[in-house]
Design an enzyme around this catalytic site. Structure first.
Site, short mmCIF file in Angstrom:
data_model
loop_
_atom_site.label_atom_id
_atom_site.label_comp_id
_atom_site.label_asym_id
_atom_site.label_seq_id
_atom_site.Cartn_x
_atom_site.Cartn_y
_atom_site.Cartn_z
N GLU A 118 40.53 35.26 41.14
CA GLU A 118 40.56 33.87 40.70
C GLU A 118 41.85 33.53 39.96
OE1 GLU A 118 39.14 29.93 39.88
OE2 GLU A 118 38.58 31.43 41.35
N ASP A 119 42.33 34.45 39.12
CA ASP A 119 43.40 34.11 38.17
C ASP A 119 44.72 34.84 38.39
OD1 ASP A 119 41.61 32.44 36.86
OD2 ASP A 119 40.93 34.01 35.49
#
Length: 712
Positions: A118-119
């Site tokens: 996600e990051d």
């Protein structure tokens, strides 16, 4: 971590509340910035995680955790949390939470990597190539969860898709719960309004999920953190009460010594400890009981070796102390819906002091604290690694709680995402469950307030459409009867399931989403006619064909004076040949046929509705093999076995009971109303005579007007 969260956690640790060790969280900040250790050596940042993990799983492979940390640390390097700490401290803290709960290595590996896709620049394919398909699946599931705004009204379809993607592996939800717990602990850096929004979502969705997954250690700490944000005054009152007693001798400790001595004398090996209540629990007890003493601030926990020892302990305690019978619950023989097992009781000493006691085995305690997290990898076969696939590509999870399977069934059965979301929120709002014993010896877990309708759909699924009645604790009861904990239930099913179906009134009695969804789907496929309460009962609404000579349509032996497309026999008065009948045109051009004495006819005439002429094709018998439903009402003097005798008389006439209702006795008289299905119309008079021959029955009528039938 904020000072308030630190104080809360420290106090909780002193009282034994959360089982999560936070002492090493700050050390993560210091060790993480130093970077990973040389290849093959365990990095300092995960040293404590590895120690905790090995305590639960002595043979665990720690090298995969080292590799996961190295990838996570390098990919998150340079990222900071709002608290000012390196971002890597978050996945480390989440992993420590799960390690203390006893999660297996695959879950911990995925937890370390849960934010990388996600990051950071890490891809799912990279995760799969380095750590295998199981870890890839879990990371993908948690990534999908991160994209869900649980509190937004416009997000039900997103949540539904998330459930489909992640509901087949409870480990995904376990990681998400641990993730939310760490975020809640550090929520002090957020603005107050954002704290409140996150706390409300946690209260409404994630805490109930933790309860249903059986992860009590996460649930209780989340409850306290939410309580502090949303109800600060009540939280401070509970906290002050706990602090006031913290410096005093604990009266439960002395009681624990007495229990220990009793069990030792009986030769039962047991560990007896005081289990303090968490702040929310203290608040609830205070609201219920008023002023509290030291005995109200905790419970005794007795851990034994075997199931049989639980009952032996219970027997000794009830023999040597005075039991409070109303407080006894057996969740060992009948586990709760979230895998929880324990014996609950309360005992009083010679001076009247009352202590609540929990009795369970060590394994039961692990599951009570950690729920599905304590059950390991559900996809690893004995003696090996890997997963198993269920039919249709779904993963067969043997640890999946029954409620989660039902949830997945609901989402498949409900095309409307808003209806599904509403049903989900209703289900999660249920904070208590009852156990009902089935006639075949099994059990049903239902929310408090559930009715026989809910029980029917919980046991039979959509086959419950054919349910016509129930016996609760041996007595005939209506389907709207509310069930209570410990009731015995026998569901009565129609012999002709295809000709049966629920009425709209069932929705008034349905509390569970499963029942409401199934009933709504059936009613949508079988639209009702507004003229009568059961005007479109199953089997009564059929397309009609032209009559003789290509004239008006016919149905069940009726031919109308107009060119109607459909003819329906009204459920409010259930006409059969040779009743005098009249009809009214309703929506869609259909004609609903009533008996002339039906009260609905008078009301419709009063509103200016023009009747339609109708008559029976064969007024003596009707068509061969006719499908007639008739409602009859028996007036009788109350006596034992009356219901059984009446239903036996009906069955002896070869007539099927579709539904039955029994009104409470009044002045020693009772009224029973039955809707029955006749194979042909001329059976009606024989049925009425048979019912009148039952001892105690003094009249049998058809609702709307008396039946002109004579005793034989």
């Amino acid at each position: 971590m904020s000072a308030e969260a630190t104080e809360h956690t420290a106090l909780g640790r002193r009282r034994g509340l959360p089982r999560i060790d936070l002492r090493n969280i700050r050390r993560f900040s210091r060790t993480a910035v130093l970077g990973p250790a040389s290849r093959g050596r365990l990095p300092d940042a995960i040293e404590h995680i590895a120690k905790v993990h090995r305590a639960h799983h002595p043979g665990a492979d720690l090298d995969v955790l080292r590799q996961a940390y190295v990838l996570a640390e390098s990919s998150h390097r340079g990222q900071m949390r709002k608290s000012g700490e390196p971002y890597i401290t978050h996945p480390l803290a989440v992993t420590l939470i799960l390690a203390e709960l006893g999660a297996e290595t695959t879950t911990l590996t995925a937890s370390l990597l849960h934010d990388t896709v996600e990051d950071t620049e890490v891809t799912l394919d990279q995760v799969g190539e380095q750590f295998g398909e199981e870890v890839r699946y879990l990371v993908d599931g948690v990534t999908k969860l991160e994209k869900v705004d649980y509190g937004a009204a416009a997000e039900p379809e997103t949540f539904r898709k998330m459930l489909v993607a992640t509901g087949n592996d409870v480990r995904v939800m376990s990681i998400k719960l641990a993730d939310r717990l760490h975020n809640m602990r550090t929520l002090g850096v957020m603005r107050p309004e954002k704290q409140a929004r996150i706390a409300k979502v946690t209260r409404d969705v994630l805490i109930p999920l933790a309860e249903r997954l059986g992860v009590q250690a996460l649930k209780t700490e989340l409850e306290d953190l939410v309580f502090a944000i949303l109800h600060p005054e009540e939280y401070e009152e509970a906290r002050a009460l706990v602090l006031a007693h913290a410096g005093r001798p604990d009266p439960l400790a002395g009681f624990a010594d007495e229990v220990r001595a009793v069990l030792q004398e009986a030769g039962i090996t047991a560990e007896v400890t005081v289990r303090p209540r968490h702040f929310v629990s203290v608040h609830r007890v205070r609201v219920k009981r008023g002023d509290l003493t030291g005995f109200d601030l905790g419970r005794l926990l007795v851990l034994v070796g075997e199931d049989a020892d639980c009952y032996a302990t219970l027997g000794e305690l009830h023999t040597c102390f005075t039991p409070v019978i109303s407080e006894f619950k057996d969740f060992v023989a009948v586990p709760k819906f979230n895998l929880y097992q324990s014996l609950h009781t309360a005992i009083a000493g010679p001076d009247g002091r009352i202590a609540e006691v929990l009795i369970r085995t060590h394994q039961m305690h692990r599951v009570a604290e950690a729920g599905v997290v304590a059950l390991g990898n559900p996809y690893a076969p004995a003696g090996g690694d890997g997963g198993t696939d269920a039919p249709d590509g779904e993963r067969a999870d043997p640890t999946r709680p029954g409620w989660l399977s039902r949830l997945l069934d609901w989402q498949r059965a409900t095309p409307d995402p808003d209806a599904f979301w509403s049903s989900l929120r209703d289900d999660l709002a249920q904070d208590r469950e009852i156990t009902v014993f089935r006639a075949d010896g099994g059990t049903l877990g239902l929310p408090a307030g559930a009715s026989c309708v809910d029980a029917a759909y919980a046991e039979h699924g959509e086959a419950a459409h054919a349910c016509v009645g129930a016996r609760v604790n041996g007595r005939l009861a209506g389907l709207g009867t509310v069930l209570h904990d410990g009731d015995t239930l026998q569901l009565l099913m129609a012999r002709d399931a295809a000709a049966s179906g629920p009425s709209p009134e069932w929705l008034d009695h349905a509390r569970t989403p499963a029942a409401r969804i199934a009933i709504s789907r059936w009613l949508a496929a079988h639209p009702v006619v507004p003229e009568g309460p059961a005007a479109n009962a199953p089997g009564r609404d059929r397309p009609t064909a032209p009559g003789p000579g290509g004239g008006a349509p016919r149905e069940a032996g009726v031919v109308t004076d107009t060119a109607a497309t459909t003819v329906r026999l009204a459920g409010c008065c259930t006409p059969v040949p040779p009743d005098a009948v009249t009809g009214f045109t309703v929506r869609g051009g259909a004609v609903t046929v009533h008996r002339r004495g039906c009260p609905v006819v008078a009301r419709m005439r009063a509103t200016g509705r023009v009747p339609v002429g109708v008559h029976w094709r064969d007024p003596d018998h009707g068509p061969a093999g006719g499908d007639y439903r008739v409602t009859v009402r028996a007036e009788a003097f109350s006596r034992p076995h009356l219901l059984a005798d009446i239903t036996e008389a009906i069955a002896a006439e070869g007539v099927a009971v579709i539904s039955a209702a029994v009104e409470p006795p009044h002045e020693q008289r009772v009224r029973h109303t039955y809707t029955v299905q006749l194979p042909d119309a001329d059976r009606l008079q024989n049925l009425i005579r048979a019912m009148r021959r039952v001892p105690g029955v003094y009249d049998v009528t058809r609702p709307g007007r008396p039946v002109a039938a004579h005793q034989p």
